[in-house]
Design a protein around this motif. Sequence first.
Motif, PDB file in Angstrom:
ATOM      1  N   HIS A   4     -54.107  43.745 -34.649  1.00  0.00           N
ATOM      2  CA  HIS A   4     -55.289  43.800 -33.787  1.00  0.00           C
ATOM      3  C   HIS A   4     -55.177  44.869 -32.705  1.00  0.00           C
ATOM      4  N   THR A   5     -53.988  45.429 -32.509  1.00  0.00           N
ATOM      5  CA  THR A   5     -53.834  46.484 -31.510  1.00  0.00           C
ATOM      6  C   THR A   5     -54.013  47.878 -32.100  1.00  0.00           C
ATOM      7  N   GLY A   6     -54.167  47.961 -33.409  1.00  0.00           N
ATOM      8  CA  GLY A   6     -54.442  49.232 -34.055  1.00  0.00           C
ATOM      9  C   GLY A   6     -55.930  49.463 -34.241  1.00  0.00           C
ATOM     10  N   ARG A   7     -56.258  50.405 -35.065  1.00  0.00           N
ATOM     11  CA  ARG A   7     -57.657  50.723 -35.314  1.00  0.00           C
ATOM     12  C   ARG A   7     -58.285  49.643 -36.178  1.00  0.00           C
ATOM     13  N   LEU A   8     -59.500  49.255 -35.836  1.00  0.00           N
ATOM     14  CA  LEU A   8     -60.297  48.316 -36.608  1.00  0.00           C
ATOM     15  C   LEU A   8     -61.609  48.986 -36.997  1.00  0.00           C
ATOM     16  N   VAL A   9     -62.155  48.577 -38.124  1.00  0.00           N
ATOM     17  CA  VAL A   9     -63.465  49.062 -38.553  1.00  0.00           C
ATOM     18  C   VAL A   9     -64.368  47.857 -38.746  1.00  0.00           C
ATOM     19  N   GLY A  10     -65.401  47.760 -37.914  1.00  0.00           N
ATOM     20  CA  GLY A  10     -66.374  46.682 -38.033  1.00  0.00           C
ATOM     21  C   GLY A  10     -67.500  47.064 -38.973  1.00  0.00           C
ATOM     22  N   PHE A  11     -68.007  46.075 -39.698  1.00  0.00           N
ATOM     23  CA  PHE A  11     -69.075  46.314 -40.674  1.00  0.00           C
ATOM     24  C   PHE A  11     -70.103  45.201 -40.573  1.00  0.00           C
ATOM     25  N   ASP A  12     -71.383  45.597 -40.543  1.00  0.00           N
ATOM     26  CA  ASP A  12     -72.453  44.607 -40.494  1.00  0.00           C
ATOM     27  C   ASP A  12     -73.699  45.149 -41.175  1.00  0.00           C
ATOM     28  N   LEU A  13     -74.428  44.249 -41.824  1.00  0.00           N
ATOM     29  CA  LEU A  13     -75.704  44.560 -42.455  1.00  0.00           C
ATOM     30  C   LEU A  13     -76.810  43.720 -41.839  1.00  0.00           C
ATOM     31  N   MET A  98     -67.928  39.640 -39.988  1.00  0.00           N
ATOM     32  CA  MET A  98     -68.281  38.260 -39.684  1.00  0.00           C
ATOM     33  C   MET A  98     -68.979  37.641 -40.885  1.00  0.00           C
ATOM     34  N   ASN A  99     -68.398  36.552 -41.429  1.00  0.00           N
ATOM     35  CA  ASN A  99     -68.914  35.917 -42.640  1.00  0.00           C
ATOM     36  C   ASN A  99     -68.916  36.935 -43.785  1.00  0.00           C
ATOM     37  N   ALA A 100     -67.734  37.418 -44.095  1.00  0.00           N
ATOM     38  CA  ALA A 100     -67.572  38.516 -45.057  1.00  0.00           C
ATOM     39  C   ALA A 100     -68.250  38.286 -46.399  1.00  0.00           C
ATOM     40  N   PRO A 101     -68.223  37.073 -46.987  1.00  0.00           N
ATOM     41  CA  PRO A 101     -68.844  36.932 -48.308  1.00  0.00           C
ATOM     42  C   PRO A 101     -70.322  37.258 -48.345  1.00  0.00           C
ATOM     43  N   TYR A 102     -71.002  37.178 -47.220  1.00  0.00           N
ATOM     44  CA  TYR A 102     -72.414  37.562 -47.214  1.00  0.00           C
ATOM     45  C   TYR A 102     -72.554  39.090 -47.301  1.00  0.00           C
ATOM     46  N   ASP A 103     -72.003  39.801 -46.337  1.00  0.00           N
ATOM     47  CA  ASP A 103     -72.199  41.253 -46.277  1.00  0.00           C
ATOM     48  C   ASP A 103     -71.550  41.964 -47.458  1.00  0.00           C
ATOM     49  N   LEU A 104     -70.336  41.590 -47.801  1.00  0.00           N
ATOM     50  CA  LEU A 104     -69.641  42.303 -48.865  1.00  0.00           C
ATOM     51  C   LEU A 104     -70.209  41.991 -50.239  1.00  0.00           C
ATOM     52  N   THR A 105     -70.677  40.766 -50.447  1.00  0.00           N
ATOM     53  CA  THR A 105     -71.303  40.447 -51.739  1.00  0.00           C
ATOM     54  C   THR A 105     -72.643  41.148 -51.876  1.00  0.00           C
ATOM     55  N   LEU A 106     -73.440  41.134 -50.808  1.00  0.00           N
ATOM     56  CA  LEU A 106     -74.730  41.811 -50.881  1.00  0.00           C
ATOM     57  C   LEU A 106     -74.549  43.308 -51.105  1.00  0.00           C
ATOM     58  N   LEU A 107     -73.568  43.917 -50.432  1.00  0.00           N
ATOM     59  CA  LEU A 107     -73.290  45.335 -50.663  1.00  0.00           C
ATOM     60  C   LEU A 107     -72.879  45.575 -52.104  1.00  0.00           C
ATOM     61  N   ASP A 108     -72.056  44.694 -52.653  1.00  0.00           N
ATOM     62  CA  ASP A 108     -71.629  44.819 -54.043  1.00  0.00           C
ATOM     63  C   ASP A 108     -72.827  44.802 -54.991  1.00  0.00           C
ATOM     64  N   ARG A 109     -73.754  43.886 -54.759  1.00  0.00           N
ATOM     65  CA  ARG A 109     -74.918  43.792 -55.649  1.00  0.00           C
ATOM     66  C   ARG A 109     -75.850  44.986 -55.480  1.00  0.00           C
ATOM     67  N   GLU A 110     -75.969  45.482 -54.258  1.00  0.00           N
ATOM     68  CA  GLU A 110     -76.774  46.683 -54.043  1.00  0.00           C
ATOM     69  C   GLU A 110     -76.151  47.873 -54.777  1.00  0.00           C
ATOM     70  N   ALA A 111     -74.838  47.999 -54.709  1.00  0.00           N
ATOM     71  CA  ALA A 111     -74.182  49.100 -55.411  1.00  0.00           C
ATOM     72  C   ALA A 111     -74.467  49.019 -56.914  1.00  0.00           C
ATOM     73  N   ARG A 112     -74.352  47.855 -57.483  1.00  0.00           N
ATOM     74  CA  ARG A 112     -74.601  47.694 -58.915  1.00  0.00           C
ATOM     75  C   ARG A 112     -76.065  47.953 -59.244  1.00  0.00           C
ATOM     76  N   ARG A 113     -76.947  47.594 -58.329  1.00  0.00           N
ATOM     77  CA  ARG A 113     -78.389  47.801 -58.543  1.00  0.00           C
ATOM     78  C   ARG A 113     -78.712  49.286 -58.696  1.00  0.00           C
ATOM     79  N   TYR A 114     -77.994  50.123 -57.934  1.00  0.00           N
ATOM     80  CA  TYR A 114     -78.309  51.553 -57.922  1.00  0.00           C
ATOM     81  C   TYR A 114     -77.295  52.404 -58.681  1.00  0.00           C
TER      82      TYR A 114
END
Length: 242
Positions: A4-13, A98-114
């Motif tokens: 937690h003292t190093g670099r973090l990358v936050g992601f949100d949709l 935050m609540n990774a299965p929502y954002d990461l799953t939706l991103l996964d399905r969007e990637a497959r869609r396109y």
Amino acid sequence: MSWHTGRLVGFDLETTGVDVEADRIVTACIVGCGDGQPVTPRIWLADPGIDIPAEATAVHGISTEQARANGRPAAEVVEDIVHALAEAVTDGTPIVVMNAPYDLTLLDREARRYGVTPLADLVGDELRVIDPRVMDKAVDPYRPGRRRLTDLCAHYGLRLDAAHTADADALAACRVAWVLAERWPQLRGTALDQLHAVQRQWAAQQAASYAGYLARTPGREHEAATVRPEWPLVPHQSRRTA
């Protein structure tokens, strides 16, 4: 040095709805923070290709007309997001969601869609995720109240302006993760690889507990079957069909 003292990358949709299989990205943010370096947000506005329901606009403030007028084509946005996250993973940076299965799953399905190569296919087992929701429930399971991002910020004394905008929420998730690690020695003392693995176990246990609660609740018994235990995303091949 703790993760937690190093670099973090936050992601949100912010999206058109809450169905990860059918809904679309409207806005997204990937923000780098920590490690004594400047905060570096990248923000996207997409034209999702479908109407944005009024209920979704009420949450994140983006209307169909705004997205069509100012948003980039969804396929381009999805490809940009996937590649930006893959770059962070390749650098060894944990992705805070935050609540990774929502954002990461939706991103996964969007990637497959396109026809974009999904993040999971690009990085494989190298993905390391920090999910404040899972960690908070694991270390403080009996605390009453809800555990949305706004609730966690309030509980841990963190300021959250412009909640439900992707940039504010992505940065707030990183701040919550940092506070959790500062407060709970078992989090900051666990190596990132191990913490990723144990969050998968915690998430499965939390899902089983919630499914059990639904099964015991009159009128909600049928919802128990919809609770998914997978973390940090629901694999595409595990999608349930009617």
